[in-house]
Design an enzyme around this catalytic site. Structure first.
Site, PDB file in Angstrom:
ATOM      1  N   VAL A  94       0.866  -1.142   0.187  1.00  0.00           N
ATOM      2  CA  VAL A  94       0.015   0.028  -0.105  1.00  0.00           C
ATOM      3  C   VAL A  94       0.736   1.251   0.125  1.00  0.00           C
ATOM      4  O   VAL A  94       1.768   1.422   1.048  1.00  0.00           O
ATOM      5  CB  VAL A  94      -0.736  -0.180   1.275  1.00  0.00           C
ATOM      6  N   HIS A  98       2.857   3.513   6.398  1.00  0.00           N
ATOM      7  CA  HIS A  98       2.333   3.152   7.710  1.00  0.00           C
ATOM      8  C   HIS A  98       3.309   2.246   8.279  1.00  0.00           C
ATOM      9  O   HIS A  98       4.336   1.416   8.105  1.00  0.00           O
ATOM     10  CB  HIS A  98       1.084   1.772   7.162  1.00  0.00           C
ATOM     11  N   ILE A  99       3.081   2.151   9.713  1.00  0.00           N
ATOM     12  CA  ILE A  99       3.891   1.437  10.547  1.00  0.00           C
ATOM     13  C   ILE A  99       3.075   0.241  11.261  1.00  0.00           C
ATOM     14  O   ILE A  99       1.957   0.610  11.681  1.00  0.00           O
ATOM     15  CB  ILE A  99       4.735   2.116  11.731  1.00  0.00           C
ATOM     16  N   HIS A 100       3.721  -1.063  10.908  1.00  0.00           N
ATOM     17  CA  HIS A 100       3.003  -2.288  11.643  1.00  0.00           C
ATOM     18  C   HIS A 100       3.560  -2.420  13.007  1.00  0.00           C
ATOM     19  O   HIS A 100       4.556  -2.191  13.211  1.00  0.00           O
ATOM     20  CB  HIS A 100       3.360  -3.567  10.631  1.00  0.00           C
TER      21      HIS A 100
HETATM   22  P1  5GP Z   1       2.387  -3.444   3.276  1.00  0.00           P
HETATM   23  O1  5GP Z   1       2.540  -4.692   2.772  1.00  0.00           O
HETATM   24  O2  5GP Z   1       2.222  -2.383   2.255  1.00  0.00           O
HETATM   25  O3  5GP Z   1       3.711  -2.975   4.391  1.00  0.00           O
HETATM   26  O4  5GP Z   1       1.125  -3.416   4.511  1.00  0.00           O
HETATM   27  C1  5GP Z   1       0.013  -3.089   4.063  1.00  0.00           C
HETATM   28  C2  5GP Z   1      -0.879  -3.802   5.171  1.00  0.00           C
HETATM   29  O5  5GP Z   1      -2.391  -3.278   4.816  1.00  0.00           O
HETATM   30  C3  5GP Z   1      -1.141  -5.173   5.022  1.00  0.00           C
HETATM   31  O6  5GP Z   1      -0.555  -5.923   6.003  1.00  0.00           O
HETATM   32  C4  5GP Z   1      -2.418  -5.447   4.690  1.00  0.00           C
HETATM   33  O7  5GP Z   1      -3.083  -6.960   5.148  1.00  0.00           O
HETATM   34  C5  5GP Z   1      -3.137  -4.267   5.196  1.00  0.00           C
HETATM   35  N1  5GP Z   1      -4.393  -3.933   4.329  1.00  0.00           N
HETATM   36  C6  5GP Z   1      -4.507  -4.029   3.042  1.00  0.00           C
HETATM   37  N2  5GP Z   1      -5.872  -3.702   2.636  1.00  0.00           N
HETATM   38  C7  5GP Z   1      -6.498  -3.271   4.036  1.00  0.00           C
HETATM   39  C8  5GP Z   1      -7.751  -2.913   4.343  1.00  0.00           C
HETATM   40  O8  5GP Z   1      -8.688  -2.618   3.536  1.00  0.00           O
HETATM   41  N3  5GP Z   1      -8.157  -2.635   5.436  1.00  0.00           N
HETATM   42  C9  5GP Z   1      -7.175  -3.095   6.500  1.00  0.00           C
HETATM   43  N4  5GP Z   1      -7.513  -2.728   7.941  1.00  0.00           N
HETATM   44  N5  5GP Z   1      -5.869  -3.355   6.231  1.00  0.00           N
HETATM   45  C10 5GP Z   1      -5.504  -3.649   5.005  1.00  0.00           C
END
Ligand code: 5GP
Length: 112
Positions: A94, A98-100
């Protein structure tokens, strides 16, 4: 508008745990641990490597917010992990910073 801007605008539902002037925190839709939250700035910075000096206070605020939420989720004693994915090799899906925050079970190192 990014996916996370849509969550901020309440156009897409999410389980929101925290919101302030600068950021929002909600549960990840596909949790990788018993606690898996995302802390997201309202400013749509695409990813950490393109943040600018102007974002210094905001980035500090995001980390302090992660710590505050971890305490509220009772993760401080057992521990937790904070992750930021940048780009394809980092696993970013995404394009809105964002910070997990992951916790609630022992996490392996190194990551896969
Ligand atoms: P990335 O992979 O970019 O570091 O993390 C994106 C995160 O966003 C993933 O862990 C994924 O599960 C989460 N995510 C994607 N779509 C949505 C959504 O519609 N709602 C929520 N709450 N999380 C989402």
């Amino acid at each position: 508008m990014t996916l996370f801007e849509k969550i901020i605008a309440r156009q897409i539902p999410a389980e929101i745990l925290h919101e302030d002037e600068h950021c929002i925190a909600f549960r990840d839709i596909s949790p990788q641990a018993p606690v898996h939250l995302l802390v997201v700035p309202k400013k749509p910075i695409p990813r950490i490597g393109v943040a600018a000096l102007d974002d210094q206070a905001l980035l500090g605020h995001l980390l302090l917010t992660v710590g505050e939420i971890a305490r509220k989720e009772n993760l401080s004693e057992a521990g937790f992990r904070v992750v930021i994915n940048h780009g394809p090799h980092g696993g970013e899906t995404v394009p809105h910073l964002h910070i997990h925050l992951l916790g609630g079970r022992p996490l392996e190192w190194p990551p896969g």
